[in-house]
Design a protein around this motif. Structure first.
Motif, PDB file in Angstrom:
ATOM      1  N   ASN A  10       0.729  -1.312  -0.068  1.00 35.17           N
ATOM      2  CA  ASN A  10      -0.055  -0.041  -0.105  1.00 35.17           C
ATOM      3  C   ASN A  10       0.825   1.205  -0.010  1.00 35.17           C
ATOM      4  O   ASN A  10       0.342   2.259  -0.154  1.00 35.17           O
ATOM      5  CB  ASN A  10      -1.097   0.007   1.136  1.00 35.17           C
ATOM      6  N   LYS A  11       2.224   1.083   0.267  1.00 34.97           N
ATOM      7  CA  LYS A  11       2.888   2.309   0.286  1.00 34.97           C
ATOM      8  C   LYS A  11       3.207   2.733  -1.049  1.00 34.97           C
ATOM      9  O   LYS A  11       3.491   2.047  -2.081  1.00 34.97           O
ATOM     10  CB  LYS A  11       4.474   1.833   1.065  1.00 34.97           C
ATOM     11  N   LYS A  12       3.004   4.036  -1.276  1.00 32.91           N
ATOM     12  CA  LYS A  12       3.232   4.658  -2.348  1.00 32.91           C
ATOM     13  C   LYS A  12       4.943   4.918  -2.853  1.00 32.91           C
ATOM     14  O   LYS A  12       5.496   5.354  -1.937  1.00 32.91           O
ATOM     15  CB  LYS A  12       2.674   6.074  -2.630  1.00 32.91           C
ATOM     16  N   LEU A  13       5.560   4.584  -3.954  1.00 30.58           N
ATOM     17  CA  LEU A  13       6.764   4.412  -4.127  1.00 30.58           C
ATOM     18  C   LEU A  13       7.033   5.986  -4.712  1.00 30.58           C
ATOM     19  O   LEU A  13       6.205   6.484  -5.805  1.00 30.58           O
ATOM     20  CB  LEU A  13       7.168   3.180  -5.024  1.00 30.58           C
ATOM     21  N   SER A  14       8.269   6.548  -4.412  1.00 37.78           N
ATOM     22  CA  SER A  14       8.828   7.749  -5.085  1.00 37.78           C
ATOM     23  C   SER A  14       9.139   7.036  -6.487  1.00 37.78           C
ATOM     24  O   SER A  14       9.382   5.988  -6.965  1.00 37.78           O
ATOM     25  CB  SER A  14       9.979   8.117  -4.215  1.00 37.78           C
ATOM     26  N   LYS A  15       9.408   8.311  -7.383  1.00 37.57           N
ATOM     27  CA  LYS A  15       9.799   8.147  -8.516  1.00 37.57           C
ATOM     28  C   LYS A  15      11.091   7.370  -8.818  1.00 37.57           C
ATOM     29  O   LYS A  15      11.312   6.585  -9.502  1.00 37.57           O
ATOM     30  CB  LYS A  15       9.778   9.621  -9.561  1.00 37.57           C
ATOM     31  N   ALA A  16      12.086   7.556  -8.017  1.00 36.22           N
ATOM     32  CA  ALA A  16      13.528   7.058  -7.784  1.00 36.22           C
ATOM     33  C   ALA A  16      13.215   5.692  -7.392  1.00 36.22           C
ATOM     34  O   ALA A  16      14.141   4.824  -7.949  1.00 36.22           O
ATOM     35  CB  ALA A  16      14.432   7.890  -7.010  1.00 36.22           C
ATOM     36  N   GLU A  17      12.676   5.289  -6.396  1.00 33.79           N
ATOM     37  CA  GLU A  17      12.171   4.062  -6.211  1.00 33.79           C
ATOM     38  C   GLU A  17      11.558   3.011  -7.254  1.00 33.79           C
ATOM     39  O   GLU A  17      11.997   1.886  -7.281  1.00 33.79           O
ATOM     40  CB  GLU A  17      11.338   3.927  -4.815  1.00 33.79           C
TER      41      GLU A  17
END
Length: 142
Positions: A10-17
């Motif tokens: 459910n955690k939103k990933l950053s663009k870098a991740e």
């Protein structure tokens, strides 16, 4: 499924991740397609390091010093002319730490100003032993 697994999904990933995960997946598929090396999704003591090979100009001593930051390295295999290498740790906890902290790490090569980005993936522990028969194995460390 554990609570931690659900919260991670459910955690939103950053663009870098997201970019890092895409690069890791590409490395997995490339290793499977070209070399027949299958990566696994669960932690093991053994990791393959995409872009961390002699074929990319990575120095053995420099790579060893990077991977030993996460724990005791039992073996480091760098097949000649290949853009990947293998590392085996003494404990799964150490390989997890390497996977989490070193994947996506930018390495500036000692012998030039060239940069490579390292991508780590888990492999079955027998892969390193199999690779030893088809490549030169250096058991001494710097």
């Amino acid at each position: 499924m554990e609570l931690d697994d659900i919260s991670l999904k459910n955690k939103k990933l950053s663009k870098a991740e997201k970019k890092l995960r895409q690069k890791q997946m590409k490395a997995r598929y490339t290793l499977l397609r070209h070399e027949g090396i299958e990566c696994v999704s669960y932690p093991t003591k053994s990791l393959v390091i995409a872009n961390g090979g002699l074929g990319n100009g990575v120095d053995r001593c420099q790579l060893h010093s990077v991977v030993e930051e996460c724990g005791q390295v039992e073996s480091l295999l760098m097949p000649p002319n290949k853009p990947y290498s293998f590392v085996q740790y003494g404990r799964i906890a150490d390989s997890k730490q390497a996977y989490d902290s070193l994947s996506g790490k930018e390495l500036i090569l000692d012998n030039s100003s060239q940069k490579v980005v390292l991508y780590f993936n888990y492999v079955e522990e027998g892969i390193i032993e199999e690779a030893c028969f088809s490549a030169l194995f250096f058991s001494t460390y710097c």
